[in-house]
Enzyme design. Structure first.
Site, PDB file in Angstrom:
ATOM      1  N   PRO A  22      -3.239  -2.326   2.306  1.00  0.00           N
ATOM      2  CA  PRO A  22      -2.695  -1.386   3.290  1.00  0.00           C
ATOM      3  C   PRO A  22      -3.783  -0.773   4.167  1.00  0.00           C
ATOM      4  CG  PRO A  22      -3.022  -0.253   1.231  1.00  0.00           C
ATOM      5  CD  PRO A  22      -3.519  -1.660   1.017  1.00  0.00           C
ATOM      6  N   TRP A  23      -3.342   0.113   5.074  1.00  0.00           N
ATOM      7  CA  TRP A  23      -4.283   0.713   6.020  1.00  0.00           C
ATOM      8  C   TRP A  23      -4.821   2.067   5.589  1.00  0.00           C
ATOM      9  CZ3 TRP A  23      -1.806   5.157   6.934  1.00  0.00           C
ATOM     10  CH2 TRP A  23      -0.417   5.174   7.103  1.00  0.00           C
ATOM     11  N   LYS A  61      -4.901 -10.734   2.996  1.00  0.00           N
ATOM     12  CA  LYS A  61      -4.583 -10.277   4.353  1.00  0.00           C
ATOM     13  C   LYS A  61      -4.680  -8.757   4.397  1.00  0.00           C
ATOM     14  CE  LYS A  61      -0.749  -9.177   6.449  1.00  0.00           C
ATOM     15  NZ  LYS A  61      -1.222  -8.080   7.350  1.00  0.00           N
ATOM     16  N   PRO A  62      -5.611  -8.220   5.177  1.00  0.00           N
ATOM     17  CA  PRO A  62      -5.659  -6.762   5.345  1.00  0.00           C
ATOM     18  C   PRO A  62      -4.587  -6.308   6.316  1.00  0.00           C
ATOM     19  CG  PRO A  62      -7.362  -7.791   6.676  1.00  0.00           C
ATOM     20  CD  PRO A  62      -6.675  -8.901   5.919  1.00  0.00           C
ATOM     21  N   SER A  63      -4.360  -5.005   6.376  1.00  0.00           N
ATOM     22  CA  SER A  63      -3.427  -4.462   7.351  1.00  0.00           C
ATOM     23  C   SER A  63      -3.865  -4.832   8.759  1.00  0.00           C
ATOM     24  CB  SER A  63      -3.367  -2.938   7.220  1.00  0.00           C
ATOM     25  OG  SER A  63      -2.687  -2.370   8.325  1.00  0.00           O
ATOM     26  N   SER A 114       4.348  -0.213   1.128  1.00  0.00           N
ATOM     27  CA  SER A 114       5.583   0.549   1.076  1.00  0.00           C
ATOM     28  C   SER A 114       6.598  -0.118   0.159  1.00  0.00           C
ATOM     29  CB  SER A 114       6.182   0.676   2.474  1.00  0.00           C
ATOM     30  OG  SER A 114       6.598  -0.602   2.949  1.00  0.00           O
ATOM     31  N   GLU A 160       2.115  -2.342  -6.095  1.00  0.00           N
ATOM     32  CA  GLU A 160       1.735  -0.932  -6.162  1.00  0.00           C
ATOM     33  C   GLU A 160       2.256  -0.310  -4.871  1.00  0.00           C
ATOM     34  OE1 GLU A 160       0.783   2.430  -5.697  1.00  0.00           O
ATOM     35  OE2 GLU A 160      -1.164   1.743  -4.975  1.00  0.00           O
ATOM     36  N   GLU A 177       9.222   9.346   1.045  1.00  0.00           N
ATOM     37  CA  GLU A 177       7.777   9.467   1.234  1.00  0.00           C
ATOM     38  C   GLU A 177       7.464   9.770   2.697  1.00  0.00           C
ATOM     39  OE1 GLU A 177       3.917   7.167  -0.504  1.00  0.00           O
ATOM     40  OE2 GLU A 177       5.415   5.908   0.464  1.00  0.00           O
TER      41      GLU A 177
END
Length: 471
Positions: free
Chosen positions: A149-150, A174-176, A226, A247, A375
Site C-alpha cells: 500500500p501507499w 507491485k507497489p502502490s 483495504s 492484512e 475506516e
C-alpha cells in the site's frame, strides 16, 4: 521528472504496457514522476524471472539466505538518505519520521528475518507407526505475488519480502501506483546481494495487481490494503486455489477507564491516532471512555489535538494525506456527520496547497454512525461514553474490523479481562501502536488473516510436507 521502470531479473526495464500514471507529491500537488501501467506481457516476464530463480534460491542454505538478508539490511541503512528522499517525494511524510520509523526500523526487521531464516519450526521426526519413521519438512511455496500500500511503502515492502525471502521464495511485487519510488530504490539495493530474478518489481494500477493475482505461476498472493482490495484478491486467487495472505483495514478501539492519568493518556492516544496522518490500519480511532471522566477526557483530547502540528513546516508531527482521492474521502466522511455528532476541533483542510487535514476530535457519536463503523484512514478520532465493562466491550467489538485495540487502566484485573475479551489481533495495555519484529501483526474478521512480522509470518510463506520411510 523521472520516468520509472520495472525491475525484472536484476535490471531496470521499460514496461511494454502503453498506459502511464502521474506520481504526485501530496505536499505540492505537483507531478514528480511518470509510472507505467504494466500489462500482461510485463507480468509474464517478471513471473518467468522469478520462476527461473526459484530453484537456486530454494537450494540456498539458511546461512546463505541469512547472509544475503543481513547484507540487504546494511544496504538499507547505508542508503537511508536516498530512500527517504524517494519516499517523501511520493508520500509527503515528515522526512525524519521516514528515516527513523521506516528505514532504521525496517533494517532492524530485516535482520530479524535473517536470523529467523536459520530457525525453521516443525515437528521432530519420530516413529508414530511401527516400522516407520516420519518427518515434517517445511518448504518454500515458490513464487509469491505481493501487493503493497501507499501508507508505509518501504516498511510494507520489507514486511512482505523479509519472511518470503527468509523462507526461500522468490517474489514479484507491485507497489502502490501513488508511491512506487522507494520500492524501486530498494530493488536497486538488492543488486549483487540477491541473485537475479529473486526479487522483481512491476509497476501499475489495480489492473496490474489483478494480473498478478490471477497469474498461474504464484502459489501465494499477499496484500496489505483495504477490505475491498482484499476481497478482490481473495476472489481472483480462488480461481487458481492460491493461498492468500491478507492484512487489511482496521478501526481500533481505545478503551479508557477512570483511573488513568487523563492528560498523559489523552496525549498518547492522540499521538497514536494522528501518527502518519492517521493513515495506519492500527491507528487509535475510536476512544471509548468511562462516562465519569468523559467530558474531562474529551477536553484533554481537544487540547492534545490542537497542539499537534501539521502542514509544510519542520515542526509538523504528520504530513499530508496521500492523494487527492483519499483527501476527498476523508473530507466527505467528516462533512457527512449526522446532526447529533459534534466536531470539537479540526475537520478542515490546512493551507491552500497540499492534502493536509487538521487533527480532528468528534464527540457525541453513536455506534451505528458511519464515522464509527467505517475506516476513515485520516487524523480523526471519535469519542463514545460507556458505563459498564460489558458495554465497553460491546462497543469496542461492535465493528467489522478486528486488527488492533488498546485498554487504558491501572487495574490489573480489568486489563487482563479486556486482553482476553477484546476481539482483535493485537491488544495493547496502556499504550497503542508500538510494534516489534519478534511479535506477530495481523487481525481477525474483515481485517484479514495471515501474520506479518515474527516467525509466524515465515510460517505463512511455507508449506508443510510429511515424509515417511519404512525401516
Amino acid at each position: 521528472m523521472a520516468t520509472l521502470q520495472n525491475f525484472i531479473d536484476g535490471d531496470f526495464v521499460d514496461a511494454s504496457g502503453t498506459g502511464a500514471l502521474d506520481v504526485v507529491d501530496p505536499r505540492t500537488e505537483q507531478v514528480v514522476a511518470t509510472s507505467p501501467i504494466s500489462d500482461a506481457s510485463d507480468v509474464d516476464r517478471a513471473m518467468a524471472a522469478a520462476a527461473a530463480a526459484f530453484p537456486g534460491w530454494k537450494a540456498a542454505t539458511p546461512s546463505a539466505r541469512q547472509k544475503a538478508l543481513l547484507a540487504l539490511a546494511d544496504a538499507i541503512e547505508g542508503a537511508s538518505d536516498r530512500l527517504v528522499e524517494a519516499q517523501v517525494r511520493n508520500t509527503g511524510q515528515v522526512a525524519s519520521f521516514v528515516a527513523t520509523e521506516e528505514v532504521a526500523v525496517g533494517a532492524d526487521q530485516m535482520r530479524f528475518f535473517a536470523g529467523a531464516a536459520r530457525d525453521p519450526r516443525g515437528l521432530t521426526s519420530g516413529e508414530f507407526a511401527e516400522g516407520l519413521t516420519s518427518q515434517v519438512r517445511r518448504e518454500p511455496i515458490g513464487v509469491v505475488a505481493q501487493v503493497t500500500p501507499w501508507n508505509y511503502p518501504l516498511m510494507m515492502a520489507l514486511w512482505k519480502i523479509g519472511p518470503a525471502l527468509a523462507a526461500g521464495n522468490t517474489i514479484v511485487l507491485k507497489p502502490s501506483d501513488t508511491t512506487p519510488e522507494s520500492t524501486l530504490v530498494l530493488a536497486e539495493l538488492t543488486r549483487g546481494i540477491l541473485p537475479d530474478g529473486v526479487f522483481n518489481v512491476v509497476l501499475g494500477d489495480a489492473s496490474t495487481g489483478t494480473l498478478l493475482t490471477e497469474h498461474p505461476v504464484p502459489g501465494l498472493v499477499a496484500i496489505t490494503g483495504s477490505v475491498r482490495a482484499g476481497r478482490a484478491v481473495a476472489t481472483s486467487g480462488a480461481a487458481g486455489l492460491k493461498r492468500v495472505h491478507l492484512e487489511l483495514g482496521g478501526k481500533a478501539p481505545v478503551v479508557v477507564f477512570p483511573d488513568v492519568d487523563i492528560e498523559a493518556s489523552a496525549q498518547a492516544i492522540c499521538e497514536a491516532g494522528f501518527f502518519n496522518a492517521g493513515q495506519d490500519c492500527t491507528a487509535a480511532t475510536r476512544v471509548i471512555v468511562h462516562r465519569s471522566i468523559h467530558d474531562e477526557f474529551v477536553d484533554a483530547l481537544v487540547k492534545a489535538a490542537e497542539s499537534t502540528v501539521t502542514g509544510p513546516n519542520d515542526e509538523a508531527f504528520y504530513g499530508p494525506l496521500n492523494n487527492a482521492r483519499h483527501f476527498a474521502a476523508v473530507t466527505k466522511a467528516v462533512e457527512g456527520l449526522p446532526e447529533h455528532a459534534t466536531i470539537r476541533t479540526g475537520g478542515f483542510r490546512v493551507g491552500d496547497t497540499g492534502f493536509y487535514f487538521a487533527p480532528t476530535i468528534i464527540a457525541d457519536v453513536k455506534q451505528d454512525d458511519d464515522i464509527v463503523q467505517n475506516e476513515t484512514f485520516g487524523p480523526v478520532l471519535t469519542v463514545q461514553a460507556f458505563d459498564t465493562d460489558d458495554e465497553a466491550l460491546e462497543l469496542a467489538n461492535g465493528v467489522r474490523y478486528a486488527l488492533a485495540s488498546s485498554v487504558w487502566t491501572e487495574n490489573h484485573r480489568v486489563a487482563q479481562r479486556f486482553a482476553r475479551d477484546l476481539d482483535f489481533g493485537c491488544v495493547w495495555i496502556n499504550t497503542h501502536i508500538p510494534l516489534v519484529a519478534e511479535m506477530p501483526h495481523g487481525g481477525f474478521k474483515e481485517s484479514g488473516y495471515g501474520k506479518d512480522l515474527s516467525a509466524y509470518s515465515i510460517d505463512d510463506y511455507t508449506r508443510i510436507k510429511h515424509v515417511m520411510s519404512a525401516h
